[in-house]
Design an enzyme around this catalytic site. Structure first.
Site, PDB file in Angstrom:
ATOM      1  N   ARG A  30     -47.038  23.316  21.975  1.00  0.00           N
ATOM      2  CA  ARG A  30     -45.725  23.555  22.689  1.00  0.00           C
ATOM      3  C   ARG A  30     -46.430  24.078  24.126  1.00  0.00           C
ATOM      4  NH1 ARG A  30     -43.566  28.282  23.694  1.00  0.00           N
ATOM      5  NH2 ARG A  30     -41.334  28.626  24.041  1.00  0.00           N
ATOM      6  N   LYS A  35     -50.916  31.466  27.912  1.00  0.00           N
ATOM      7  CA  LYS A  35     -50.724  32.666  27.466  1.00  0.00           C
ATOM      8  C   LYS A  35     -51.892  33.624  27.894  1.00  0.00           C
ATOM      9  CE  LYS A  35     -47.639  31.896  23.578  1.00  0.00           C
ATOM     10  NZ  LYS A  35     -47.455  31.624  22.185  1.00  0.00           N
TER      11      LYS A  35
HETATM   12  N1  HH2 Z   1     -44.445  31.237  21.964  1.00  0.00           N
HETATM   13  C1  HH2 Z   1     -43.516  31.598  22.910  1.00  0.00           C
HETATM   14  C2  HH2 Z   1     -42.215  31.274  22.576  1.00  0.00           C
HETATM   15  N2  HH2 Z   1     -42.066  30.549  21.354  1.00  0.00           N
HETATM   16  N3  HH2 Z   1     -42.677  29.288  19.618  1.00  0.00           N
HETATM   17  C3  HH2 Z   1     -43.589  28.817  18.593  1.00  0.00           C
HETATM   18  N4  HH2 Z   1     -43.173  28.181  17.623  1.00  0.00           N
HETATM   19  N5  HH2 Z   1     -44.950  29.074  19.052  1.00  0.00           N
HETATM   20  C4  HH2 Z   1     -45.173  29.821  20.284  1.00  0.00           C
HETATM   21  O1  HH2 Z   1     -46.595  30.126  20.498  1.00  0.00           O
HETATM   22  C5  HH2 Z   1     -44.318  30.461  20.948  1.00  0.00           C
HETATM   23  C6  HH2 Z   1     -42.910  30.115  20.602  1.00  0.00           C
HETATM   24  C7  HH2 Z   1     -43.556  32.466  24.396  1.00  0.00           C
HETATM   25  O2  HH2 Z   1     -43.982  31.461  25.114  1.00  0.00           O
HETATM   26  P1  HH2 Z   1     -42.611  31.271  26.442  1.00  0.00           P
HETATM   27  O3  HH2 Z   1     -41.450  30.371  25.689  1.00  0.00           O
HETATM   28  O4  HH2 Z   1     -43.268  30.460  27.466  1.00  0.00           O
HETATM   29  O5  HH2 Z   1     -42.384  32.782  27.014  1.00  0.00           O
HETATM   30  P2  HH2 Z   1     -41.294  33.591  26.457  1.00  0.00           P
HETATM   31  O6  HH2 Z   1     -40.952  34.019  25.141  1.00  0.00           O
HETATM   32  O7  HH2 Z   1     -41.561  34.825  27.512  1.00  0.00           O
HETATM   33  O8  HH2 Z   1     -40.066  32.913  26.949  1.00  0.00           O
END
Ligand code: HH2
Length: 408
Positions: A380, A346
């Protein structure tokens, strides 16, 4: 040097009992003294001033400390927060004394007792997710990220093709994922919203290809009721809701199906969240907000064992907010639910290290290790192979128990 002096850091009663036993104290002595060797600072939300003054008086009479704001001494406010410092033994005495006091003090005592119970480390809990019972407390669970989106911040576009996504899902499990988190809508700041139809068109072929094929539960990262409902019907076992139950029907769905429910904190929406997020006390406000969301979930009849909380790193938070949340993660244990941490690659890591998304694996490792030290149960992550190793090593240290080691 004259006298040799050692310093011990004791975080719970079991550790205190171990130290006393090693010191040669007898069994009764260990039992009596262990609660006196654990020190704890608790902050009570504002209570009526007369209650706050009695708490202070009782805590002082037990040899503990209770701090009130200056205005309380001047009787210039109607309610006051109380900052308590004492040993477990002193808290036990306080709770007992409050039992016979008026002004709601008996209930406050019961709340203090319950909070102390909740923060105790527990080894034998499970997370109920549909037909799965995931063991918590002995090993940190790895939730592997699989984004089936064109625009996710770190792996956008890589797994839009269902066959590639299914392959990747299986690879993540082989690398050590205990859960697969599939998402069909990016939550990156300013990401364009996706319709239910589009989100399902991305998720379902992958879900169909993985459910029943992998031995781990599949979580669906969505804020939409219709998407969650369809995915649960097609084999997903967990709802990962980054909106903190903005749509309470997600809680109803978890209650009806028995699915696991991740309740994450966000300030605003993904479209607006990074436009000047403001808190006066970020940790306190995030904890209070999660407390309200979990209360709502339980009112909708979700079992506590289905719920996991998440501070939502990067969701409506500046670099400072994120760092403070990470520094004080252990405070989230007061809510009593298992904790999930999502820091993988992040922007807070990019800001500290001044590195692009594809070079944040070591920064992620630091957050995973320190998160586990603070009491996180699930991480995660994108880099499952590496983080499974980081977590295994951190677990070996944090969860080390000399008594168990002696038995082996
Ligand atoms: N962060 C993201 C998405 N979903 N869910 C939970 N529970 N906690 C988190 O910190 C979290 C999440 C963002 O990361 P990512 O899925 O890699 O990116 P994007 O939302 O751009 O797909």
């Amino acid at each position: 040097m004259g006298l040799r002096i050692k310093v011990h850091s004791i975080s719970d009663e079991a550790q205190a009992a171990r130290l006393l036993a090693q010191h040669g104290c007898d069994r009764v002595g260990v039992e009596m003294m262990a609660p006196k060797f654990c020190h704890l600072v608790l902050e009570l939300a504002p209570v009526p001033l007369r209650a706050a003054l009695i708490i202070k008086q009782e805590m002082l009479s037990l040899g503990g400390e209770a701090a009130l704001p200056r205005k309380a001494a001047a009787l210039a406010i109607e309610e006051a927060g109380v900052l308590l410092a004492g040993t477990l033994k002193q808290y036990q005495g306080l709770v007992q004394k409050l039992q016979i006091q008026p002004f709601g003090l008996k209930e406050i005592g019961a709340e203090i007792s319950a909070a102390i119970e909740r923060i105790k480390p527990k080894q034998d809990r499970v997370w109920r997710c549909g037909q799965y019972r995931l063991p918590l407390g002995r090993k940190t669970l790895i939730m592997g990220i699989l984004n089936i989106t064109p625009d996710s911040f770190s792996d956008g576009g890589a797994y839009l093709d269902p066959a590639a996504a299914i392959e990747r899902g299986k690879e993540l499990v082989a690398q050590g994922a205990d859960i697969l988190d599939i998402g069909g809508e990016s939550t990156r700041p300013g990401a364009p919203p996706v319709s239910v139809e589009e989100e399902l068109a991305r998720l379902l072929p992958v879900l169909d290809g993985l459910a029943g094929e992998v031995a781990v539960p599949i979580s669906v990262d969505t804020t939409k009721y219709a998407v969650a409902k369809e995915c649960l019907a097609r084999g997903a076992a967990i709802i990962n809701d980054v909106s903190g139950l903005r749509d309470p029907r997600l809680a109803e769905l978890a209650a009806e199906t028995g699915a696991g429910l991740v309740v994450m904190h966000i300030q605003g929406t993904p479209q607006t969240m990074q436009i000047n997020p403001v808190y006066t006390n970020v940790v306190g406000e995030v904890i209070d907000s999660l407390r309200r969301s979990c209360q709502l979930a339980e009112e909708k009849r979700v079992l506590p064992e289905q719920i996991v909380i998440d501070p939502g790193i990067g969701f409506g938070k500046t670099r400072s907010h994120n760092l403070e949340l990470l520094q004080r993660l252990q405070e989230f244990r007061v809510l009593g639910y298992p904790i999930l941490l999502g820091t993988s690659r992040k922007s807070v890591i990019g800001q500290v290290l001044d590195l692009p998304v594809n070079e944040r694996v070591e920064g992620t490792a630091a957050t995973v290790a320190l998160g586990i030290q603070a009491g996180v149960d699930i991480v995660r992550v994108h880099d499952v192979r590496q983080m499974a190793r980081v977590a295994k090593m951190a677990d070996a240290i944090v969860r080390f128990d000399p008594d168990e080691e002696a038995e082996n």
